[in-house]
Motif scaffolding. Structure first.
Motif, PDB file in Angstrom:
ATOM      1  N   MET A   1       5.643   9.230 -12.060  1.00 20.63           N
ATOM      2  CA  MET A   1       5.113   8.644 -10.975  1.00 20.63           C
ATOM      3  C   MET A   1       6.054   7.311 -10.431  1.00 20.63           C
ATOM      4  O   MET A   1       6.451   6.789 -11.555  1.00 20.63           O
ATOM      5  N   ASP A   2       6.186   6.777  -9.429  1.00 22.22           N
ATOM      6  CA  ASP A   2       6.746   5.626  -9.029  1.00 22.22           C
ATOM      7  C   ASP A   2       5.471   4.536  -9.251  1.00 22.22           C
ATOM      8  O   ASP A   2       4.676   4.634  -8.491  1.00 22.22           O
ATOM      9  N   SER A   3       5.660   3.469 -10.007  1.00 21.89           N
ATOM     10  CA  SER A   3       4.500   2.484 -10.312  1.00 21.89           C
ATOM     11  C   SER A   3       4.668   1.381  -9.435  1.00 21.89           C
ATOM     12  O   SER A   3       3.779   0.388  -9.349  1.00 21.89           O
ATOM     13  N   GLU A   4       5.670   1.193  -8.713  1.00 19.53           N
ATOM     14  CA  GLU A   4       5.867   0.123  -7.738  1.00 19.53           C
ATOM     15  C   GLU A   4       5.079   0.329  -6.461  1.00 19.53           C
ATOM     16  O   GLU A   4       5.365   1.015  -5.748  1.00 19.53           O
ATOM     17  N   VAL A   5       3.677  -0.010  -6.510  1.00 18.34           N
ATOM     18  CA  VAL A   5       3.020   0.338  -5.312  1.00 18.34           C
ATOM     19  C   VAL A   5       2.897  -0.711  -4.166  1.00 18.34           C
ATOM     20  O   VAL A   5       2.267  -1.885  -4.730  1.00 18.34           O
ATOM     21  N   ALA A   6       3.432  -0.526  -3.261  1.00 17.41           N
ATOM     22  CA  ALA A   6       3.163  -1.463  -1.903  1.00 17.41           C
ATOM     23  C   ALA A   6       1.636  -1.209  -1.491  1.00 17.41           C
ATOM     24  O   ALA A   6       1.710  -0.233  -0.579  1.00 17.41           O
ATOM     25  N   SER A   7       1.053  -2.035  -1.527  1.00 17.32           N
ATOM     26  CA  SER A   7      -0.447  -1.607  -1.041  1.00 17.32           C
ATOM     27  C   SER A   7      -1.035  -2.994  -0.264  1.00 17.32           C
ATOM     28  O   SER A   7      -0.484  -4.239  -0.304  1.00 17.32           O
ATOM     29  N   ILE A   8      -2.270  -2.872   0.428  1.00 21.56           N
ATOM     30  CA  ILE A   8      -2.720  -4.034   1.145  1.00 21.56           C
ATOM     31  C   ILE A   8      -4.124  -4.063   0.585  1.00 21.56           C
ATOM     32  O   ILE A   8      -4.683  -3.065   0.387  1.00 21.56           O
ATOM     33  N   ARG A   9      -4.881  -5.442   0.489  1.00 21.81           N
ATOM     34  CA  ARG A   9      -6.470  -5.494   0.229  1.00 21.81           C
ATOM     35  C   ARG A   9      -7.012  -5.542   1.369  1.00 21.81           C
ATOM     36  O   ARG A   9      -6.922  -6.414   2.255  1.00 21.81           O
ATOM     37  N   GLU A  10      -7.710  -4.390   1.853  1.00 19.47           N
ATOM     38  CA  GLU A  10      -8.443  -4.224   3.084  1.00 19.47           C
ATOM     39  C   GLU A  10      -7.543  -4.689   4.177  1.00 19.47           C
ATOM     40  O   GLU A  10      -6.411  -4.308   4.157  1.00 19.47           O
ATOM     41  N   PHE A  11      -8.127  -5.633   5.125  1.00 18.65           N
ATOM     42  CA  PHE A  11      -7.175  -5.981   6.098  1.00 18.65           C
ATOM     43  C   PHE A  11      -6.962  -7.495   6.090  1.00 18.65           C
ATOM     44  O   PHE A  11      -6.967  -8.101   7.182  1.00 18.65           O
ATOM     45  N   ASP A  12      -6.778  -7.926   5.089  1.00 15.36           N
ATOM     46  CA  ASP A  12      -6.667  -9.466   4.912  1.00 15.36           C
ATOM     47  C   ASP A  12      -5.258  -9.996   5.496  1.00 15.36           C
ATOM     48  O   ASP A  12      -5.043 -11.164   6.071  1.00 15.36           O
ATOM     49  N   ASP A  13      -4.514  -9.279   5.118  1.00 14.36           N
ATOM     50  CA  ASP A  13      -2.908  -9.586   5.659  1.00 14.36           C
ATOM     51  C   ASP A  13      -2.254  -8.533   6.538  1.00 14.36           C
ATOM     52  O   ASP A  13      -1.525  -7.715   6.247  1.00 14.36           O
ATOM     53  N   VAL A  14      -2.382  -8.708   7.891  1.00  8.34           N
ATOM     54  CA  VAL A  14      -2.101  -7.872   8.975  1.00  8.34           C
ATOM     55  C   VAL A  14      -0.628  -7.928   8.958  1.00  8.34           C
ATOM     56  O   VAL A  14       0.091  -7.048   9.332  1.00  8.34           O
ATOM     57  N   GLU A  15      -0.010  -9.109   8.953  1.00  8.66           N
ATOM     58  CA  GLU A  15       1.319  -9.501   8.802  1.00  8.66           C
ATOM     59  C   GLU A  15       2.047  -8.763   7.970  1.00  8.66           C
ATOM     60  O   GLU A  15       3.238  -8.008   8.194  1.00  8.66           O
ATOM     61  N   ARG A  16       1.548  -8.544   6.683  1.00 12.86           N
ATOM     62  CA  ARG A  16       2.132  -7.862   5.385  1.00 12.86           C
ATOM     63  C   ARG A  16       2.120  -6.354   5.533  1.00 12.86           C
ATOM     64  O   ARG A  16       2.907  -5.571   5.555  1.00 12.86           O
ATOM     65  N   LEU A  17       0.785  -5.941   6.445  1.00 13.35           N
ATOM     66  CA  LEU A  17       0.844  -4.677   6.715  1.00 13.35           C
ATOM     67  C   LEU A  17       1.932  -3.950   7.516  1.00 13.35           C
ATOM     68  O   LEU A  17       2.421  -3.056   7.447  1.00 13.35           O
ATOM     69  N   PHE A  18       2.297  -4.870   8.741  1.00 11.86           N
ATOM     70  CA  PHE A  18       3.253  -4.338   9.660  1.00 11.86           C
ATOM     71  C   PHE A  18       4.737  -4.518   9.019  1.00 11.86           C
ATOM     72  O   PHE A  18       5.496  -3.630   9.301  1.00 11.86           O
ATOM     73  N   HIS A  19       5.027  -5.505   8.130  1.00 12.61           N
ATOM     74  CA  HIS A  19       6.123  -5.354   7.330  1.00 12.61           C
ATOM     75  C   HIS A  19       6.279  -4.282   6.480  1.00 12.61           C
ATOM     76  O   HIS A  19       7.473  -3.640   6.475  1.00 12.61           O
ATOM     77  N   LEU A  20       5.282  -4.079   5.706  1.00 16.62           N
ATOM     78  CA  LEU A  20       5.348  -3.068   4.782  1.00 16.62           C
ATOM     79  C   LEU A  20       5.626  -1.451   5.670  1.00 16.62           C
ATOM     80  O   LEU A  20       6.187  -0.547   5.065  1.00 16.62           O
ATOM     81  N   ALA A  21       5.201  -1.214   6.904  1.00 18.15           N
ATOM     82  CA  ALA A  21       5.169  -0.285   7.752  1.00 18.15           C
ATOM     83  C   ALA A  21       6.605   0.229   8.379  1.00 18.15           C
ATOM     84  O   ALA A  21       6.632   1.308   8.579  1.00 18.15           O
ATOM     85  N   VAL A  22       7.401  -0.964   8.064  1.00 17.29           N
ATOM     86  CA  VAL A  22       8.804  -0.942   8.419  1.00 17.29           C
ATOM     87  C   VAL A  22       9.348   0.094   7.683  1.00 17.29           C
ATOM     88  O   VAL A  22      10.179   1.081   8.055  1.00 17.29           O
ATOM     89  N   ASP A  23       9.281   0.188   6.397  1.00 20.71           N
ATOM     90  CA  ASP A  23       9.906   0.732   5.282  1.00 20.71           C
ATOM     91  C   ASP A  23       9.006   2.023   4.652  1.00 20.71           C
ATOM     92  O   ASP A  23       9.668   2.786   4.014  1.00 20.71           O
ATOM     93  N   HIS A  24       7.670   2.055   4.986  1.00 21.21           N
ATOM     94  CA  HIS A  24       6.648   2.948   4.307  1.00 21.21           C
ATOM     95  C   HIS A  24       6.149   3.632   5.308  1.00 21.21           C
ATOM     96  O   HIS A  24       5.628   3.401   6.302  1.00 21.21           O
ATOM     97  N   ALA A  25       6.004   5.209   5.085  1.00 21.72           N
ATOM     98  CA  ALA A  25       5.181   6.039   6.122  1.00 21.72           C
ATOM     99  C   ALA A  25       3.791   5.750   5.968  1.00 21.72           C
ATOM    100  O   ALA A  25       3.037   6.094   6.905  1.00 21.72           O
ATOM    101  N   PHE A  26       3.214   5.562   4.945  1.00 21.11           N
ATOM    102  CA  PHE A  26       1.807   5.056   4.720  1.00 21.11           C
ATOM    103  C   PHE A  26       1.663   3.977   3.730  1.00 21.11           C
ATOM    104  O   PHE A  26       2.406   3.639   2.846  1.00 21.11           O
ATOM    105  N   ILE A  27       0.671   3.155   4.084  1.00 21.00           N
ATOM    106  CA  ILE A  27       0.335   2.209   3.048  1.00 21.00           C
ATOM    107  C   ILE A  27      -1.028   2.249   2.589  1.00 21.00           C
ATOM    108  O   ILE A  27      -2.098   2.225   3.567  1.00 21.00           O
ATOM    109  N   PRO A  28      -1.322   2.221   1.208  1.00 20.05           N
ATOM    110  CA  PRO A  28      -2.431   2.395   0.622  1.00 20.05           C
ATOM    111  C   PRO A  28      -3.488   1.000   0.752  1.00 20.05           C
ATOM    112  O   PRO A  28      -2.618   0.107   0.943  1.00 20.05           O
ATOM    113  N   VAL A  29      -4.570   1.233   1.061  1.00 22.77           N
ATOM    114  CA  VAL A  29      -5.499   0.090   1.041  1.00 22.77           C
ATOM    115  C   VAL A  29      -6.395   0.186  -0.184  1.00 22.77           C
ATOM    116  O   VAL A  29      -7.023   1.167  -0.470  1.00 22.77           O
ATOM    117  N   THR A  30      -6.745  -0.990  -0.625  1.00 22.72           N
ATOM    118  CA  THR A  30      -7.591  -1.291  -1.954  1.00 22.72           C
ATOM    119  C   THR A  30      -8.631  -2.358  -1.588  1.00 22.72           C
ATOM    120  O   THR A  30      -8.560  -2.961  -0.462  1.00 22.72           O
TER     121      THR A  30
END
Ligand code: AMP
Length: 161
Positions: free
Chosen positions: A90-119
């Motif tokens: 598996m790829d252990s480099e996981v780009a995720s967000i903590r609930e919806f604390d950081d909307v800015e980061r969510l949108f940045h991650l969505a540029v390169d990732h088809a989905f973003i896990p939420v913890t």
């Protein structure tokens, strides 16, 4: 920077773009690769989240990584997967967000990732946000914002044609 009002407007619809963990196909890091192959083939997704026994997000795995481990000198050999488990490839480099604390980061991650896990704050997996759902939320927002809100233009600017 995304302004506070826009953040609030986007998060009003957060339940629409979070796909709940129990509807997300996942694998355990201890699952045999043969099982991962079957699950990934069945669900048809390019890659899915990997969790550990404490429900924590520990990686991603896709069909390409599994098939890569089936390659032998003279072709594909399913037996090559014997004895290997998900955490081996598996790829252990996981780009995720903590609930919806950081909307800015969510949108940045969505540029390169088809989905973003939420913890959550305990690092437990609670679901994913897909680019598709995010785009649908933005689409709804840009179609309704002018009828639902009074928007005041603060600066005069020339429209560039
Ligand atoms: P979509 O925008 O629906 O095409 O999803 C983008 C990516 O998110 C897929 O290729 C999968 O990697 C992941 N994904 C979406 N829905 C699920 C799900 N229910 N279970 C696992 N992964 C998913």
């Amino acid at each position: 920077m995304i302004g506070q009002t826009v953040k609030e407007l986007l998060l009003e619809k957060q339940e629409n773009f979070l796909i709940d963990g129990d509807k997300v196909a996942t694998l355990l890091d201890t699952h045999p690769l043969t099982h991962a192959f079957l699950v990934l083939t069945k669900v048809g997704y390019t890659k899915i989240p990997v969790l550990n026994s404490d429900d924590e997000l520990v990686g991603f795995i896709g069909l390409a990584q599994v098939v890569d481990n089936m390659l032998a000198i003279d072709g594909v050999d399913f037996a090559q997967l014997d004895g290997k488990i998900v955490s081996d490839v598996m790829d252990s480099e996981v780009a995720s967000i903590r609930e919806f604390d950081d909307v800015e980061r969510l949108f940045h991650l969505a540029v390169d990732h088809a989905f973003i896990p939420v913890t959550n704050e305990k690092n437990e997996f609670i679901g994913i946000v897909t680019r598709r759902e995010l785009f649908k939320a933005i689409n709804h927002l840009i179609h309704t914002i002018e009828s639902d809100y009074d928007i005041l233009k603060k600066k005069n600017y020339e429209l560039v044609k």
